[in-house]
Design an enzyme around this catalytic site. Structure first.
Site, PDB file in Angstrom:
ATOM      1  N   GLU A  91     -99.143  13.760 -51.728  1.00 49.79           N
ATOM      2  CA  GLU A  91    -100.319  13.798 -52.599  1.00 49.79           C
ATOM      3  C   GLU A  91     -99.954  13.264 -53.981  1.00 49.79           C
ATOM      4  O   GLU A  91     -98.861  13.532 -54.482  1.00 49.79           O
ATOM      5  CB  GLU A  91    -100.799  15.260 -52.691  1.00 49.79           C
ATOM      6  CG  GLU A  91    -102.082  15.461 -53.450  1.00 49.79           C
ATOM      7  CD  GLU A  91    -102.556  16.932 -53.402  1.00 49.79           C
ATOM      8  OE1 GLU A  91    -102.467  17.583 -52.333  1.00 49.79           O
ATOM      9  OE2 GLU A  91    -102.984  17.412 -54.455  1.00 49.79           O
ATOM     10  N   ASP A 103    -101.760  13.191 -57.751  1.00 50.46           N
ATOM     11  CA  ASP A 103    -102.900  13.864 -58.400  1.00 50.46           C
ATOM     12  C   ASP A 103    -103.134  13.501 -59.846  1.00 50.46           C
ATOM     13  O   ASP A 103    -102.216  13.572 -60.656  1.00 50.46           O
ATOM     14  CB  ASP A 103    -102.607  15.373 -58.522  1.00 50.46           C
ATOM     15  CG  ASP A 103    -102.715  16.106 -57.240  1.00 50.46           C
ATOM     16  OD1 ASP A 103    -103.468  15.675 -56.379  1.00 50.46           O
ATOM     17  OD2 ASP A 103    -102.037  17.146 -57.125  1.00 50.46           O
ATOM     18  N   GLU A 163    -105.725  15.452 -62.497  1.00 50.62           N
ATOM     19  CA  GLU A 163    -106.722  16.515 -62.646  1.00 50.62           C
ATOM     20  C   GLU A 163    -107.065  16.612 -64.124  1.00 50.62           C
ATOM     21  O   GLU A 163    -106.166  16.642 -64.967  1.00 50.62           O
ATOM     22  CB  GLU A 163    -106.185  17.866 -62.163  1.00 50.62           C
ATOM     23  CG  GLU A 163    -106.139  17.980 -60.652  1.00 50.62           C
ATOM     24  CD  GLU A 163    -105.847  19.398 -60.189  1.00 50.62           C
ATOM     25  OE1 GLU A 163    -106.696  19.990 -59.507  1.00 50.62           O
ATOM     26  OE2 GLU A 163    -104.778  19.926 -60.530  1.00 50.62           O
TER      27      GLU A 163
END
Ligand SMILES: *[C@@H]1O[C@H](CO)[C@@H](O)[C@H](O)[C@H]1NC(C)=O
Length: 291
Positions: free
Chosen positions: A102, A104, A106
């Site tokens: 993953e 990311d 955010e």
């Protein structure tokens, strides 16, 4: 093609024309599915714009139709304005299964006038704990800005408006796993995380400001699409025109990029797992000692 199934012949005509004009610019109808939020995620302007919203009952989200194994992926986002404390807009790549990979971004909202935090992480084979957090050098709610992930066999680079903010190198030769075998989809969601997001959960979401809305445009992916066990890149890499288009597949940071990365890390990085000796009393993760 579900969005067009009930369309008039005129709409079908404009879709066909639009397809040829915008095939490389990206179109949310072609590239993404709205996956949750019961109407809170919307595709607008003939596929040129997408919005997610969040209210007390639910957030919303979307995901790419394609899976990719490497890509140079740009998206422009305009984040929830005003008092966005407690909200999180996540934009990431992820594979499936218990040992997933993953990458990311955010965005942690904040009270009006207080800075967003851009939180980043990299998971390899189901293991993350590689957080780096940044403030931005602009107000990410005032306008659209470009957030990019360059993911190739050598490295992952996170960029904001073309400025690299984080690099995760392939250090497999030193025994550190790197995402390179599991195709990933692009996901994004807007949700309530007021149990942790803003100052560690101290500031709660103010629902009188709901619905909260984040907007997306100009999705652009130079990427290897994965399908039926094969990559679109390996089939076309022999033709000279595509080898030019695939320069990103071996791209690394040049001197200017390295200088800009240092500038961001010096002036805007507010958390780096690689310097958090309290958190890792047994010693910092091994990739931290190599860069
Ligand atoms: C919110 O603003 C405060 C005060 O400037 C800051 O300490 C914090 O890092 C900001 N971001 C979040 C997500 O709490």
């Amino acid at each position: 093609m579900a969005p067009f199934s009930a369309s008039s012949p005129l709409m079908k005509f404009s879709f066909v024309v639009g397809f040829f004009l915008t095939a490389y610019a990206g179109n949310f109808y072609q590239d993404f599915d709205l996956t949750w939020g019961d109407g809170r995620a919307k595709i607008l302007n003939n596929g040129q714009r997408l919005t997610l919203s969040l209210d007390k009952a639910s957030g919303s989200g979307f995901q790419s139709k394609n899976e990719y194994l490497f890509g140079n992926i740009d998206m422009q986002l305009k984040l929830v304005p005003g008092n966005s404390a407690g909200t999180v807009t996540a934009y990431y790549l992820s594979s499936k299964g218990a040992t997933w990979d993953e990458i990311d971004f955010e965005f942690l909202g904040n009270l009006s006038g207080d800075p967003y935090i851009l939180h980043t992480n990299v998971f390899t084979q189901g293991k993350g704990n590689r957080e780096q957090q940044f403030y931005l050098w602009f107000d990410p709610t005032a306008d659209f800005h470009t957030y990019s992930i360059l993911w190739n066999p050598k490295l992952i680079i996170f960029s904001v408006d073309g400025t690299p903010i984080r690099e995760f190198k392939n250090l497999e030769s030193d025994g550190i796993p790197f995402p390179k075998n599991q195709p990933m989809r692009i996901y994004s969601s807007l949700w309530n995380a007021d149990d942790w997001a803003t100052r560690g959960g101290l500031v709660k979401t103010n629902w009188s400001n709901a619905p909260f809305t984040a907007s997306y445009r100009n999705f652009n992916a130079k990427a290897c699409v994965w399908g039926n066990g094969a990559s679109s890149c390996s089939s076309s890499s022999s033709s000279s025109s595509s080898s030019n288009n695939n320069a990103w597949l071996s791209q690394e940071l040049d001197i200017t990029g390295q200088r800009r990365l240092k500038w961001v890390q010096k002036n805007y990085m507010i958390y780096n797992y690689c310097t958090d000796t309290k958190r890792f009393p047994q010693g910092l993760p091994s990739e931290c000692k190599m860069s």
